[in-house]
Design a protein around this motif. Structure first.
Motif, PDB file in Angstrom:
ATOM      1  N   ILE A 176     -29.079   2.373 -25.054  1.00  0.00           N
ATOM      2  CA  ILE A 176     -28.777   3.382 -26.075  1.00  0.00           C
ATOM      3  C   ILE A 176     -30.042   3.637 -26.898  1.00  0.00           C
ATOM      4  CG2 ILE A 176     -27.359   3.906 -28.100  1.00  0.00           C
ATOM      5  CD1 ILE A 176     -25.287   1.904 -26.933  1.00  0.00           C
ATOM      6  N   PRO A 177     -30.426   4.894 -27.072  1.00  0.00           N
ATOM      7  CA  PRO A 177     -31.605   5.181 -27.898  1.00  0.00           C
ATOM      8  C   PRO A 177     -31.420   4.676 -29.334  1.00  0.00           C
ATOM      9  CG  PRO A 177     -30.920   7.137 -26.680  1.00  0.00           C
ATOM     10  CD  PRO A 177     -29.848   6.108 -26.498  1.00  0.00           C
ATOM     11  N   TRP A 178     -32.523   4.297 -29.970  1.00  0.00           N
ATOM     12  CA  TRP A 178     -32.476   3.765 -31.341  1.00  0.00           C
ATOM     13  C   TRP A 178     -31.869   4.748 -32.322  1.00  0.00           C
ATOM     14  CZ3 TRP A 178     -33.302  -1.182 -31.617  1.00  0.00           C
ATOM     15  CH2 TRP A 178     -34.166  -1.797 -30.729  1.00  0.00           C
ATOM     16  N   THR A 179     -32.015   6.030 -32.045  1.00  0.00           N
ATOM     17  CA  THR A 179     -31.591   7.063 -32.990  1.00  0.00           C
ATOM     18  C   THR A 179     -30.105   7.414 -32.903  1.00  0.00           C
ATOM     19  OG1 THR A 179     -32.295   8.706 -31.371  1.00  0.00           O
ATOM     20  CG2 THR A 179     -33.877   8.102 -33.082  1.00  0.00           C
ATOM     21  N   VAL A 180     -29.386   6.851 -31.959  1.00  0.00           N
ATOM     22  CA  VAL A 180     -27.968   7.156 -31.765  1.00  0.00           C
ATOM     23  C   VAL A 180     -27.116   6.199 -32.594  1.00  0.00           C
ATOM     24  CG1 VAL A 180     -26.101   7.264 -30.068  1.00  0.00           C
ATOM     25  CG2 VAL A 180     -28.363   8.112 -29.478  1.00  0.00           C
ATOM     26  N   ASP A 209     -29.151  -5.934 -35.503  1.00  0.00           N
ATOM     27  CA  ASP A 209     -29.998  -7.107 -35.683  1.00  0.00           C
ATOM     28  C   ASP A 209     -30.240  -7.280 -37.182  1.00  0.00           C
ATOM     29  OD1 ASP A 209     -32.513  -8.602 -36.077  1.00  0.00           O
ATOM     30  OD2 ASP A 209     -32.605  -8.571 -33.892  1.00  0.00           O
ATOM     31  N   ARG A 210     -29.927  -8.435 -37.712  1.00  0.00           N
ATOM     32  CA  ARG A 210     -30.085  -8.679 -39.145  1.00  0.00           C
ATOM     33  C   ARG A 210     -31.543  -8.597 -39.589  1.00  0.00           C
ATOM     34  NH1 ARG A 210     -26.397 -14.019 -39.646  1.00  0.00           N
ATOM     35  NH2 ARG A 210     -24.440 -13.043 -39.067  1.00  0.00           N
ATOM     36  N   ASP A 211     -32.450  -9.041 -38.739  1.00  0.00           N
ATOM     37  CA  ASP A 211     -33.865  -9.076 -39.115  1.00  0.00           C
ATOM     38  C   ASP A 211     -34.498  -7.688 -39.155  1.00  0.00           C
ATOM     39  OD1 ASP A 211     -33.723 -11.854 -39.302  1.00  0.00           O
ATOM     40  OD2 ASP A 211     -34.277 -12.113 -37.191  1.00  0.00           O
ATOM     41  N   THR A 212     -34.204  -6.873 -38.150  1.00  0.00           N
ATOM     42  CA  THR A 212     -34.856  -5.565 -38.064  1.00  0.00           C
ATOM     43  C   THR A 212     -34.058  -4.448 -38.727  1.00  0.00           C
ATOM     44  OG1 THR A 212     -33.828  -4.979 -35.961  1.00  0.00           O
ATOM     45  CG2 THR A 212     -35.927  -6.203 -35.868  1.00  0.00           C
ATOM     46  N   GLY A 213     -32.735  -4.610 -38.793  1.00  0.00           N
ATOM     47  CA  GLY A 213     -31.888  -3.557 -39.339  1.00  0.00           C
ATOM     48  C   GLY A 213     -31.530  -2.485 -38.321  1.00  0.00           C
ATOM     49  N   PHE A 214     -32.080  -2.584 -37.124  1.00  0.00           N
ATOM     50  CA  PHE A 214     -31.779  -1.627 -36.050  1.00  0.00           C
ATOM     51  C   PHE A 214     -30.661  -2.166 -35.172  1.00  0.00           C
ATOM     52  CE2 PHE A 214     -36.334  -0.778 -36.871  1.00  0.00           C
ATOM     53  CZ  PHE A 214     -36.244   0.572 -37.171  1.00  0.00           C
ATOM     54  N   HIS A 215     -29.946  -1.229 -34.514  1.00  0.00           N
ATOM     55  CA  HIS A 215     -28.937  -1.705 -33.566  1.00  0.00           C
ATOM     56  C   HIS A 215     -29.645  -2.248 -32.327  1.00  0.00           C
ATOM     57  CE1 HIS A 215     -29.076   1.713 -30.758  1.00  0.00           C
ATOM     58  NE2 HIS A 215     -28.985   2.539 -31.780  1.00  0.00           N
ATOM     59  N   ARG A 216     -28.907  -3.010 -31.548  1.00  0.00           N
ATOM     60  CA  ARG A 216     -29.504  -3.736 -30.423  1.00  0.00           C
ATOM     61  C   ARG A 216     -29.546  -2.951 -29.115  1.00  0.00           C
ATOM     62  NH1 ARG A 216     -28.054 -10.021 -31.384  1.00  0.00           N
ATOM     63  NH2 ARG A 216     -28.708 -10.026 -33.551  1.00  0.00           N
ATOM     64  N   ARG A 217     -29.270  -1.654 -29.185  1.00  0.00           N
ATOM     65  CA  ARG A 217     -29.347  -0.740 -28.045  1.00  0.00           C
ATOM     66  C   ARG A 217     -28.264  -0.958 -26.996  1.00  0.00           C
ATOM     67  NH1 ARG A 217     -34.656   0.415 -25.425  1.00  0.00           N
ATOM     68  NH2 ARG A 217     -33.501   2.284 -24.947  1.00  0.00           N
ATOM     69  N   HIS A 226     -24.732   9.417 -17.676  1.00  0.00           N
ATOM     70  CA  HIS A 226     -24.465   9.710 -19.076  1.00  0.00           C
ATOM     71  C   HIS A 226     -25.811   9.721 -19.790  1.00  0.00           C
ATOM     72  CE1 HIS A 226     -20.119   9.095 -18.631  1.00  0.00           C
ATOM     73  NE2 HIS A 226     -20.464   8.162 -17.749  1.00  0.00           N
ATOM     74  N   ILE A 227     -26.124  10.855 -20.424  1.00  0.00           N
ATOM     75  CA  ILE A 227     -27.414  11.000 -21.084  1.00  0.00           C
ATOM     76  C   ILE A 227     -27.215  11.373 -22.541  1.00  0.00           C
ATOM     77  CG2 ILE A 227     -29.584  12.294 -21.104  1.00  0.00           C
ATOM     78  CD1 ILE A 227     -29.204  12.630 -18.060  1.00  0.00           C
ATOM     79  N   LEU A 228     -27.829  10.592 -23.418  1.00  0.00           N
ATOM     80  CA  LEU A 228     -27.824  10.877 -24.855  1.00  0.00           C
ATOM     81  C   LEU A 228     -29.263  10.935 -25.330  1.00  0.00           C
ATOM     82  CD1 LEU A 228     -24.991   8.682 -26.420  1.00  0.00           C
ATOM     83  CD2 LEU A 228     -25.116  11.150 -26.339  1.00  0.00           C
ATOM     84  N   GLU A 229     -29.595  12.013 -26.018  1.00  0.00           N
ATOM     85  CA  GLU A 229     -30.936  12.228 -26.564  1.00  0.00           C
ATOM     86  C   GLU A 229     -32.041  11.976 -25.525  1.00  0.00           C
ATOM     87  OE1 GLU A 229     -31.533  10.447 -30.383  1.00  0.00           O
ATOM     88  OE2 GLU A 229     -29.679  11.295 -31.153  1.00  0.00           O
ATOM     89  N   GLY A 230     -31.792  12.431 -24.312  1.00  0.00           N
ATOM     90  CA  GLY A 230     -32.787  12.331 -23.254  1.00  0.00           C
ATOM     91  C   GLY A 230     -32.852  10.992 -22.539  1.00  0.00           C
ATOM     92  N   SER A 231     -32.040  10.021 -22.946  1.00  0.00           N
ATOM     93  CA  SER A 231     -32.047   8.695 -22.304  1.00  0.00           C
ATOM     94  C   SER A 231     -30.770   8.491 -21.499  1.00  0.00           C
ATOM     95  CB  SER A 231     -32.149   7.600 -23.354  1.00  0.00           C
ATOM     96  OG  SER A 231     -33.382   7.661 -24.008  1.00  0.00           O
TER      97      SER A 231
END
Length: 106
Positions: free
Chosen positions: A25-29, A52-60, A81-86
């Motif tokens: 999953i793209p980081w931006t979704v 992820d608690r450390d980065t604040g980003f989802h784990r894809r 299945h393609i989201l935001e080009g990925s």
């Protein structure tokens, strides 16, 4: 430390209740966007997108729960299945009954 392992074990058990595992999953979704995308195949009951608690980003990756097995098949029948080009990677989760899990662990 024991509390943390208990929480991880509970998380693994709850993930078995989901129908589909989605990776790449793209980081931006967001989880909202994932629900909207997968709702074209049926009623999305739940989308679990861990962060992820450390980065604040989802784990894809995430888990998706649909209301019926037919909706799961609708998703799996689509080639890509393609989201935001990925391109997303999907895998159907196998549901096991408690009796099957006990016999496998023995």
């Amino acid at each position: 430390m024991a509390a943390a392992s208990a929480v991880r074990a509970a998380g693994r058990r709850s993930r078995r209740l989901f129908d589909i595992f989605v990776a790449e999953i793209p980081w931006t979704v967001s989880s909202k966007e994932l629900k909207e995308y997968f709702s074209q195949f049926g009623l999305v009951q739940r989308c679990q997108l861990p962060f992820d608690r450390d980065t604040g980003f989802h784990r894809r990756y995430c888990w998706i729960k649909f209301s019926t097995p037919e909706e799961v098949q609708n998703v799996l029948q689509k080639d890509s299945h393609i989201l935001e080009g990925s391109k997303l990677t999907l895998k159907q989760q196998i549901r096991r009954r408690r009796s099957q899990r006990k016999s496998q662990s023995e």
